[in-house]
Design an enzyme around this catalytic site. Sequence first.
Site, PDB file in Angstrom:
ATOM      1  N   HIS A   1     -33.252  60.841 103.561  1.00 38.56           N
ATOM      2  CA  HIS A   1     -33.603  60.112 102.343  1.00 38.56           C
ATOM      3  C   HIS A   1     -33.146  60.944 101.146  1.00 38.56           C
ATOM      4  O   HIS A   1     -33.101  62.172 101.201  1.00 38.56           O
ATOM      5  CB  HIS A   1     -35.127  59.917 102.318  1.00 38.56           C
ATOM      6  CG  HIS A   1     -35.619  58.987 101.258  1.00 38.56           C
ATOM      7  ND1 HIS A   1     -35.774  59.367  99.940  1.00 38.56           N
ATOM      8  CD2 HIS A   1     -36.041  57.698 101.323  1.00 38.56           C
ATOM      9  CE1 HIS A   1     -36.253  58.358  99.243  1.00 38.56           C
ATOM     10  NE2 HIS A   1     -36.409  57.329 100.052  1.00 38.56           N
TER      11      HIS A   1
ATOM     12  N   ASP B   1     -39.810  66.450 106.617  1.00 32.36           N
ATOM     13  CA  ASP B   1     -40.187  65.278 105.832  1.00 32.36           C
ATOM     14  C   ASP B   1     -40.857  64.303 106.786  1.00 32.36           C
ATOM     15  O   ASP B   1     -40.211  63.686 107.626  1.00 32.36           O
ATOM     16  CB  ASP B   1     -38.927  64.675 105.198  1.00 32.36           C
ATOM     17  CG  ASP B   1     -39.168  63.318 104.533  1.00 32.36           C
ATOM     18  OD1 ASP B   1     -40.302  62.820 104.568  1.00 32.36           O
ATOM     19  OD2 ASP B   1     -38.193  62.764 103.986  1.00 32.36           O
TER      20      ASP B   1
ATOM     21  N   GLN C   1     -42.147  59.064 107.118  1.00 37.92           N
ATOM     22  CA  GLN C   1     -42.053  57.898 107.988  1.00 37.92           C
ATOM     23  C   GLN C   1     -42.656  58.133 109.373  1.00 37.92           C
ATOM     24  O   GLN C   1     -42.593  57.243 110.221  1.00 37.92           O
ATOM     25  CB  GLN C   1     -40.576  57.494 108.140  1.00 37.92           C
ATOM     26  CG  GLN C   1     -39.926  57.036 106.856  1.00 37.92           C
ATOM     27  CD  GLN C   1     -40.447  55.710 106.349  1.00 37.92           C
ATOM     28  OE1 GLN C   1     -41.032  54.927 107.091  1.00 37.92           O
ATOM     29  NE2 GLN C   1     -40.243  55.448 105.066  1.00 37.92           N
TER      30      GLN C   1
ATOM     31  N   LYS D   1     -47.543  55.204 102.553  1.00 36.76           N
ATOM     32  CA  LYS D   1     -46.903  54.714 103.781  1.00 36.76           C
ATOM     33  C   LYS D   1     -47.939  54.486 104.883  1.00 36.76           C
ATOM     34  O   LYS D   1     -47.606  53.934 105.933  1.00 36.76           O
ATOM     35  CB  LYS D   1     -45.885  55.744 104.296  1.00 36.76           C
ATOM     36  CG  LYS D   1     -44.853  56.212 103.289  1.00 36.76           C
ATOM     37  CD  LYS D   1     -43.784  55.202 103.025  1.00 36.76           C
ATOM     38  CE  LYS D   1     -42.665  55.832 102.204  1.00 36.76           C
ATOM     39  NZ  LYS D   1     -41.649  54.861 101.777  1.00 36.76           N
TER      40      LYS D   1
ATOM     41  N   CYS E   1     -32.180  54.262  99.951  1.00 33.31           N
ATOM     42  CA  CYS E   1     -32.139  55.667  99.499  1.00 33.31           C
ATOM     43  C   CYS E   1     -31.523  56.568 100.568  1.00 33.31           C
ATOM     44  O   CYS E   1     -31.940  57.721 100.739  1.00 33.31           O
ATOM     45  CB  CYS E   1     -33.534  56.169  99.111  1.00 33.31           C
ATOM     46  SG  CYS E   1     -34.204  55.358  97.659  1.00 33.31           S
TER      47      CYS E   1
END
Length: 435
Positions: free
Chosen positions: A139, A221, A224, A247, A392
């Site tokens: 991303h 990261d 997600q 999220k 993104c």
Amino acid sequence: MNTEEQLISLGKNIRKDFPFFQNNPNTVYLDTAATSLVPKDVIENIVLYYEKYGANVHRGVYKASAEASEIYENTRKKVRDFVSAPSDVEVIFTKNTTESLNLLAHSLSSAKSELNEFFSGWNDGLKKDDVILLSESEHHSNIVPWQIVSEKTGASLEYIPVIKESGALDLAAFENMKNRLEGRPVKIISLAHVSNVTGIVYDLTAFSQFAKEKGAIFITDGAQSVCHQKLNFTELGCDFFAFSAHKMAGPKGIGVLLGKKEILKQMPPFCGGGDMILEVEKAGSTYNEPPYKFEAGTPNVGGVFGLSSAIDYLNKIGMNNIAAWENKLTLYAMKKLSAINVQFFGPSAADIASEKFKKVGVVSFGLEGIHPHDVGTMADEYDVCIRVGHHCCQLLMKAWKVSATCRASFYLYNDFEDIDRLTDALEKTRQFFRR
């Protein structure tokens, strides 16, 4: 209630918990990878803060402030438990994953010899020709901060390529890259755990091991991944882990950065003022202990209350149940979309059915000859919400030689009928553009 019964209770059976569906009863929401919907428990807990407490945290000796501060601080432990992090891991509240990654980029680019005791390859900070390792599937939030660091320090960026057919990280290319980087100081490796475009869950073991071999900092990261499955911070093998509440059935504007306390103690601060100081003199200041060292100014207390409630809600349902339900939805979606000959970007239906790749409920696709923005606009005519664009992730789009894709993403409030509605909307879209 057994597991199968718990799974059956998801989908439309829990939509009563989400006010969005009361206000939009005919809408199919398939855009959780961008932001999840929020249950009323979370909304009510945010309102509770503003109605019952309202006071700032850490600044008052009166009851409202003290009680709000206790809930705020207890949420840190709740977050640690949610990702099975050890007690020596600190929870820093940020605005979102993006700010967490920017915090790291800013702080690490300013760090010098203070990190040498933790990372053997650090050697007095980032310098010209040092390596920051990313991937083509990241991303933009995990690319642009490091580009800024590269411009500031002279460190070079290297990208692990993707396998074009699936979008998976190319481990064979990574092995060749390791040989090419032999003798070069790799200082930072920052990778997503789950792709927000393909939904692939990456096995980070090889990258974690490489970071240890190089004495490098390993950042994950988790924007997600934390929302879709039960995680274990230690098993991920990372030094820092970032994610966002919005999220995972929580509010917008609140995120988390987890890091080991002893490392955080030595890192330079991100912003100045407020809670991040202990003593201010004319000539300089003494900084507070982490996590407060990285939380300057008035925090988003209502957001933390909402995050606390979101964790309670997901724990009540069970992250393993959410993962199992999403897997059923994803397999069904891949089968249905294959039947109408969409173009998949990412793993194929066969790849998912054979478990060649582990995947969360995210599917990127296209309709041949129809621009994704037209597909998304037409889907909206049938009350189906999907995401279209580059998500993104322009480096991944360029690897695929496309400018955009369509993306449908599923969560605990979706069911098979939603996928049937999506499939029907896509068929009608194709018919419309054939006229």
